[in-house]
Write a protein that holds these residues in place. Structure first.
Motif, PDB file in Angstrom:
ATOM      1  N   UNK A  27      -0.095  13.763  22.054  1.00 50.62           N
ATOM      2  CA  UNK A  27      -1.328  13.419  22.759  1.00 50.62           C
ATOM      3  C   UNK A  27      -1.130  13.494  24.269  1.00 50.62           C
ATOM      4  N   UNK A  28       0.038  12.998  24.734  1.00 52.46           N
ATOM      5  CA  UNK A  28       0.328  13.038  26.169  1.00 52.46           C
ATOM      6  C   UNK A  28       0.393  14.486  26.674  1.00 52.46           C
ATOM      7  N   UNK A  29       1.057  15.351  25.904  1.00 56.12           N
ATOM      8  CA  UNK A  29       1.193  16.759  26.320  1.00 56.12           C
ATOM      9  C   UNK A  29      -0.146  17.495  26.272  1.00 56.12           C
ATOM     10  N   UNK A  30      -0.972  17.186  25.278  1.00 57.23           N
ATOM     11  CA  UNK A  30      -2.306  17.776  25.229  1.00 57.23           C
ATOM     12  C   UNK A  30      -3.123  17.358  26.454  1.00 57.23           C
ATOM     13  N   UNK A  31      -3.024  16.089  26.810  1.00 54.43           N
ATOM     14  CA  UNK A  31      -3.739  15.595  27.985  1.00 54.43           C
ATOM     15  C   UNK A  31      -3.261  16.276  29.256  1.00 54.43           C
ATOM     16  N   UNK A  32      -1.921  16.494  29.334  1.00 52.31           N
ATOM     17  CA  UNK A  32      -1.374  17.175  30.499  1.00 52.31           C
ATOM     18  C   UNK A  32      -1.863  18.627  30.573  1.00 52.31           C
ATOM     19  N   UNK A  37      -5.448  22.809  33.023  1.00 51.30           N
ATOM     20  CA  UNK A  37      -6.546  23.779  32.932  1.00 51.30           C
ATOM     21  C   UNK A  37      -7.693  23.387  33.849  1.00 51.30           C
ATOM     22  N   UNK A  38      -8.056  22.090  33.798  1.00 52.35           N
ATOM     23  CA  UNK A  38      -9.149  21.610  34.659  1.00 52.35           C
ATOM     24  C   UNK A  38      -8.787  21.769  36.132  1.00 52.35           C
ATOM     25  N   UNK A  78      -1.956  15.866  39.642  1.00 52.05           N
ATOM     26  CA  UNK A  78      -1.428  16.609  38.501  1.00 52.05           C
ATOM     27  C   UNK A  78       0.093  16.449  38.411  1.00 52.05           C
ATOM     28  N   UNK A  79       0.769  16.551  39.564  1.00 56.12           N
ATOM     29  CA  UNK A  79       2.242  16.388  39.592  1.00 56.12           C
ATOM     30  C   UNK A  79       2.620  14.982  39.132  1.00 56.12           C
TER      31      UNK A  79
END
Length: 305
Positions: A27-32, A37-38, A78-79
């Motif tokens: 879930x964390x990686x999907x959110x990242x 992308x955004x 993001x970073x």
């Protein structure tokens, strides 16, 4: 018709935890990934809005287009998100929490062990003191007159470094005259302070050392009661020191022959305070200083009331 229910698979607690952690990481990686992308779409939109559509074209910060700062701020966020997913989670995740918890538990366990050791030591000391108290307060069958003989200063100092603090010729003569032909009872350290056993006296030495050996003719015992029993045939044995033996003997002695030196001295061994409610002064002879005596002193005799 009434078939057996299908067994519900049981998942081990540790396995369940691993699955939950894996799902959380996905879930964390999907959110990242969604954030990335955004971020890319948003950055392109800001650039197009400013350069193509002319939105805020004239607005600058420090001579730099505003959208550059907007992209940098977003990049920072993001970073930070990236750092949390791959760095913070690794060093401060479940494994890190478990490791820290184990360290804290180990420290607390160590403190508990130290406290237990301290309690055991304290209980041992208390137990020994109770035994000592019991030994020194139980009645002793003396069968004779027990006398304490001592030289003490006004502040009850009697010795320093296992040695006498003064040298009074008449006091030594009096000690010799009174104890001659009798048993003299003493602690091990007092005995070891003598160059050799005193002549014409029977030495009874009290020590806790089971294998203690002394000169031929010296009686070695392990308690005051045993020392008095060893001197039972003597009509007047004498207690001659040191401090702990005097303290024990005060409860059972019949007489005190005291040389009171009329000054105060630094010492590491002291005679117990004489309670006048228990002891009565029956004789007192004063001596002044002279060529062979550097201090004034008095010979005082006390008997138990």
């Amino acid at each position: 018709m009434f078939g057996k229910k299908k067994p519900i698979p049981q998942i081990d607690k540790d396995q369940l935890e691993l699955i939950e952690n894996a799902q959380k990481r996905i879930k964390q990686k999907k959110g990242l990934y969604a954030h990335f992308v955004i971020f890319l779409i948003g950055a392109i939109f800001l650039i197009v809005a400013n350069t193509v559509l002319g939105i805020g074209k004239d607005f600058k910060i420090l001579e730099i287009d505003w959208f550059v700062f907007a992209i940098l701020i977003w990049l920072f966020l993001f970073v930070y998100h990236l750092f949390n997913v791959f760095v913070t989670n690794k060093f401060m995740g479940k494994d890190w929490e478990k490791a820290q918890l184990q360290k804290l538990v180990a420290k607390q366990q160590n403190r508990i062990e130290k406290l237990k050791a301290g309690l055991v030591k304290e209980e041992t000391i208390l137990a020994k003191s109770e035994v000592f108290k019991e030994e020194t307060t139980k009645p002793i069958n003396k069968g004779s007159e027990l006398t304490i003989i001592v030289a003490a200063a006004e502040n009850n100092a009697i010795g320093l470094g296992n040695k006498l603090i003064w040298h009074l010729s008449d006091d030594l003569k009096r000690f010799k005259a009174l104890t001659n032909g009798h048993h003299i009872i003493m602690g091990r350290k007092t005995f070891e302070s003598f160059p050799k056993p005193l002549p014409n006296r029977t030495h009874v030495v009290i020590t806790r050392q089971e294998d203690y050996s002394a000169h031929a003719g010296v009686i070695v015992v392990h308690s005051l009661e045993d020392a008095i029993d060893a001197a039972r045939k003597d009509s007047n044995p004498y207690i001659i020191g040191g401090g702990q033996i005097y303290k024990q003997a005060m409860a059972i002695a019949d007489k005190i022959e005291l040389t009171r030196v009329h000054e105060n001295f630094d010492a590491d061994t002291y005679f117990p305070e004489i309670d006048t409610n228990v002891w009565k002064e029956t004789a007192n002879t004063f001596h002044t200083k002279d060529e062979t005596h550097a201090h004034e002193f008095s010979f005082i005799t006390y008997t138990r009331k």
